[in-house]
Motif scaffolding. Structure first.
Motif, PDB file in Angstrom:
ATOM      1  N   CYS A  96       0.846  -1.192   0.000  1.00 22.14           N
ATOM      2  CA  CYS A  96       0.000   0.000   0.000  1.00 22.14           C
ATOM      3  C   CYS A  96       0.883   1.244   0.000  1.00 22.14           C
ATOM      4  CB  CYS A  96      -0.961  -0.011   1.184  1.00 22.14           C
ATOM      5  SG  CYS A  96      -0.201   0.226   2.798  1.00 22.14           S
ATOM      6  N   ASP A  97       0.260   2.407  -0.103  1.00 18.33           N
ATOM      7  CA  ASP A  97       1.025   3.654  -0.149  1.00 18.33           C
ATOM      8  C   ASP A  97       1.520   4.087   1.230  1.00 18.33           C
ATOM      9  OD1 ASP A  97       0.828   4.128  -2.945  1.00 18.33           O
ATOM     10  OD2 ASP A  97      -1.232   4.802  -2.668  1.00 18.33           O
ATOM     11  N   TYR A  98       0.626   4.065   2.228  1.00 22.32           N
ATOM     12  CA  TYR A  98       0.962   4.598   3.556  1.00 22.32           C
ATOM     13  C   TYR A  98       0.331   3.763   4.655  1.00 22.32           C
ATOM     14  CZ  TYR A  98       1.969   8.946   1.020  1.00 22.32           C
ATOM     15  OH  TYR A  98       2.466   9.878   0.150  1.00 22.32           O
ATOM     16  N   ILE A  99       0.949   3.830   5.833  1.00 22.99           N
ATOM     17  CA  ILE A  99       0.319   3.376   7.075  1.00 22.99           C
ATOM     18  C   ILE A  99       0.413   4.541   8.051  1.00 22.99           C
ATOM     19  CG2 ILE A  99       0.430   1.813   9.055  1.00 22.99           C
ATOM     20  CD1 ILE A  99       1.637  -0.293   7.193  1.00 22.99           C
ATOM     21  N   LEU A 100      -0.719   4.894   8.655  1.00 19.00           N
ATOM     22  CA  LEU A 100      -0.741   5.850   9.761  1.00 19.00           C
ATOM     23  C   LEU A 100      -1.009   5.029  11.007  1.00 19.00           C
ATOM     24  CD1 LEU A 100      -2.807   8.821   8.289  1.00 19.00           C
ATOM     25  CD2 LEU A 100      -0.331   8.636   8.523  1.00 19.00           C
ATOM     26  N   SER A 101      -0.086   5.086  11.960  1.00 24.30           N
ATOM     27  CA  SER A 101      -0.149   4.217  13.120  1.00 24.30           C
ATOM     28  C   SER A 101      -0.269   5.036  14.401  1.00 24.30           C
ATOM     29  CB  SER A 101       1.124   3.360  13.158  1.00 24.30           C
ATOM     30  OG  SER A 101       1.070   2.445  14.211  1.00 24.30           O
ATOM     31  N   THR A 102      -1.343   4.776  15.146  1.00 25.70           N
ATOM     32  CA  THR A 102      -1.504   5.389  16.459  1.00 25.70           C
ATOM     33  C   THR A 102      -1.037   4.369  17.497  1.00 25.70           C
ATOM     34  OG1 THR A 102      -3.763   4.593  16.851  1.00 25.70           O
ATOM     35  CG2 THR A 102      -3.535   6.655  15.610  1.00 25.70           C
ATOM     36  N   GLU A 103      -1.238   4.684  18.749  1.00 25.88           N
ATOM     37  CA  GLU A 103      -0.795   3.791  19.814  1.00 25.88           C
ATOM     38  C   GLU A 103      -1.445   2.407  19.710  1.00 25.88           C
ATOM     39  OE1 GLU A 103      -1.161   3.707  24.604  1.00 25.88           O
ATOM     40  OE2 GLU A 103      -0.570   5.613  23.692  1.00 25.88           O
ATOM     41  N   ASN A 104      -2.708   2.348  19.264  1.00 23.38           N
ATOM     42  CA  ASN A 104      -3.382   1.049  19.241  1.00 23.38           C
ATOM     43  C   ASN A 104      -4.233   0.791  17.992  1.00 23.38           C
ATOM     44  OD1 ASN A 104      -5.439   2.808  19.774  1.00 23.38           O
ATOM     45  ND2 ASN A 104      -5.773   2.139  21.864  1.00 23.38           N
ATOM     46  N   PHE A 105      -4.055   1.595  16.938  1.00 29.41           N
ATOM     47  CA  PHE A 105      -4.862   1.418  15.731  1.00 29.41           C
ATOM     48  C   PHE A 105      -4.076   1.899  14.515  1.00 29.41           C
ATOM     49  CE2 PHE A 105      -8.246   2.150  12.682  1.00 29.41           C
ATOM     50  CZ  PHE A 105      -9.104   1.090  12.934  1.00 29.41           C
ATOM     51  N   ASP A 106      -4.249   1.188  13.402  1.00 30.17           N
ATOM     52  CA  ASP A 106      -3.527   1.547  12.180  1.00 30.17           C
ATOM     53  C   ASP A 106      -4.495   1.768  11.018  1.00 30.17           C
ATOM     54  OD1 ASP A 106      -1.184   1.160  13.580  1.00 30.17           O
ATOM     55  OD2 ASP A 106      -0.718  -0.764  12.667  1.00 30.17           O
ATOM     56  N   PHE A 107      -4.172   2.752  10.188  1.00 31.28           N
ATOM     57  CA  PHE A 107      -4.873   2.995   8.937  1.00 31.28           C
ATOM     58  C   PHE A 107      -3.914   2.628   7.810  1.00 31.28           C
ATOM     59  CE2 PHE A 107      -6.672   6.013  11.926  1.00 31.28           C
ATOM     60  CZ  PHE A 107      -8.035   5.913  11.702  1.00 31.28           C
ATOM     61  N   ASP A 113       2.927 -11.620  13.696  1.00 36.83           N
ATOM     62  CA  ASP A 113       3.626 -10.622  14.504  1.00 36.83           C
ATOM     63  C   ASP A 113       2.744 -10.266  15.702  1.00 36.83           C
ATOM     64  OD1 ASP A 113       4.296  -7.644  15.182  1.00 36.83           O
ATOM     65  OD2 ASP A 113       5.982  -8.330  13.973  1.00 36.83           O
ATOM     66  N   SER A 114       3.354  -9.749  16.736  1.00 31.61           N
ATOM     67  CA  SER A 114       2.577  -9.354  17.919  1.00 31.61           C
ATOM     68  C   SER A 114       1.570  -8.250  17.594  1.00 31.61           C
ATOM     69  CB  SER A 114       3.520  -8.895  19.035  1.00 31.61           C
ATOM     70  OG  SER A 114       4.252  -7.756  18.613  1.00 31.61           O
ATOM     71  N   LYS A 115       1.800  -7.513  16.484  1.00 30.29           N
ATOM     72  CA  LYS A 115       0.886  -6.441  16.088  1.00 30.29           C
ATOM     73  C   LYS A 115      -0.345  -6.969  15.349  1.00 30.29           C
ATOM     74  CE  LYS A 115       4.142  -4.601  13.780  1.00 30.29           C
ATOM     75  NZ  LYS A 115       5.031  -3.866  12.917  1.00 30.29           N
ATOM     76  N   SER A 116      -0.426  -8.294  15.127  1.00 37.84           N
ATOM     77  CA  SER A 116      -1.511  -8.837  14.308  1.00 37.84           C
ATOM     78  C   SER A 116      -2.887  -8.603  14.924  1.00 37.84           C
ATOM     79  CB  SER A 116      -1.299 -10.329  14.050  1.00 37.84           C
ATOM     80  OG  SER A 116      -1.381 -11.050  15.258  1.00 37.84           O
ATOM     81  N   LYS A 117      -2.973  -8.431  16.215  1.00 34.52           N
ATOM     82  CA  LYS A 117      -4.262  -8.219  16.881  1.00 34.52           C
ATOM     83  C   LYS A 117      -4.669  -6.749  16.937  1.00 34.52           C
ATOM     84  CE  LYS A 117      -4.880 -12.544  17.826  1.00 34.52           C
ATOM     85  NZ  LYS A 117      -5.617 -13.302  16.846  1.00 34.52           N
ATOM     86  N   ARG A 118      -3.772  -5.862  16.514  1.00 39.11           N
ATOM     87  CA  ARG A 118      -4.099  -4.432  16.505  1.00 39.11           C
ATOM     88  C   ARG A 118      -5.301  -4.184  15.603  1.00 39.11           C
ATOM     89  NH1 ARG A 118      -0.237  -0.658  17.818  1.00 39.11           N
ATOM     90  NH2 ARG A 118      -0.928   0.767  16.217  1.00 39.11           N
ATOM     91  N   GLY A 119      -6.112  -3.212  15.975  1.00 37.27           N
ATOM     92  CA  GLY A 119      -7.200  -2.810  15.104  1.00 37.27           C
ATOM     93  C   GLY A 119      -6.640  -2.137  13.861  1.00 37.27           C
ATOM     94  N   LYS A 120      -7.242  -2.448  12.704  1.00 40.45           N
ATOM     95  CA  LYS A 120      -6.763  -1.886  11.449  1.00 40.45           C
ATOM     96  C   LYS A 120      -7.948  -1.512  10.577  1.00 40.45           C
ATOM     97  CE  LYS A 120      -4.363  -5.750  10.935  1.00 40.45           C
ATOM     98  NZ  LYS A 120      -4.414  -6.191  12.302  1.00 40.45           N
ATOM     99  N   LYS A 121      -7.761  -0.488   9.803  1.00 38.91           N
ATOM    100  CA  LYS A 121      -8.722  -0.142   8.769  1.00 38.91           C
ATOM    101  C   LYS A 121      -7.946   0.006   7.480  1.00 38.91           C
ATOM    102  CE  LYS A 121     -12.312   2.329   9.496  1.00 38.91           C
ATOM    103  NZ  LYS A 121     -13.388   3.302   9.663  1.00 38.91           N
ATOM    104  N   ALA A 122      -8.271  -0.833   6.500  1.00 38.67           N
ATOM    105  CA  ALA A 122      -7.648  -0.777   5.185  1.00 38.67           C
ATOM    106  C   ALA A 122      -8.550   0.077   4.294  1.00 38.67           C
ATOM    107  CB  ALA A 122      -7.487  -2.176   4.617  1.00 38.67           C
ATOM    108  N   ILE A 123      -7.954   1.055   3.637  1.00 41.85           N
ATOM    109  CA  ILE A 123      -8.736   2.041   2.895  1.00 41.85           C
ATOM    110  C   ILE A 123      -8.194   2.185   1.484  1.00 41.85           C
ATOM    111  CG2 ILE A 123      -9.428   4.471   2.808  1.00 41.85           C
ATOM    112  CD1 ILE A 123      -8.787   4.308   5.974  1.00 41.85           C
TER     113      ILE A 123
END
Length: 138
Positions: A51-62, A89-99
């Motif tokens: 993808c082009d970008y990931i915006l990552s907060t403390e507990n959620f990724d776009f 990865d340990s991040k696999s359970k993080r909430g994500k929104k693919a856009i």
């Protein structure tokens, strides 16, 4: 790699198509929390689908893919990015929104989008496809 990741805390974060397209992703960050902006395509990952970008907060990724057209390839790019960044990865359970923000969508892609939305749930992610501009807040 570190030049691909920037920490930002702007009130409004706008991602635009680097190839001059009209698609945009806008994130309203009213509390100005710190966000990692990862330029994935051509920087963090230089080969393969991504993808082009990931915006990552403390507990959620776009995960953001800005397209002219080609929704199906955008879906593949997002899915491959999820596999590279999160699966196993340990991040696999993080909430994500693919856009996917596209300048052009066609009715023929509706069934592919519906199938992909169900598939992305297994990655703990939702999938959204919008025309021209996607705006959301955190």
């Amino acid at each position: 790699m570190s030049s691909c990741i920037k920490k930002i805390n702007l009130k409004i974060i706008t991602l635009s198509d680097k190839r001059g397209g009209r698609s945009k992703f806008i994130l309203n960050n009213n509390n100005q929390i710190e966000i990692q902006r990862i330029e994935v395509d051509g920087c963090y990952i230089k080969q393969g689908k991504r993808c082009d970008y990931i915006l990552s907060t403390e507990n959620f990724d776009f995960l953001v893919e800005l397209k002219g057209e080609g929704i199906k390839s955008g879906i593949e790019q997002l899915e491959d990015t999820i596999h590279k960044f999160y699966v196993g990865d340990s991040k696999s359970k993080r909430g994500k929104k693919a856009i996917i923000v596209a300048t052009k969508t066609s009715p023929s892609t509706r069934s592919a989008i519906k199938t992909a939305k169900a598939k992305f749930k297994k990655y703990n992610s939702s999938l959204e496809v919008k025309n021209l501009i996607f705006e959301t807040s955190i």
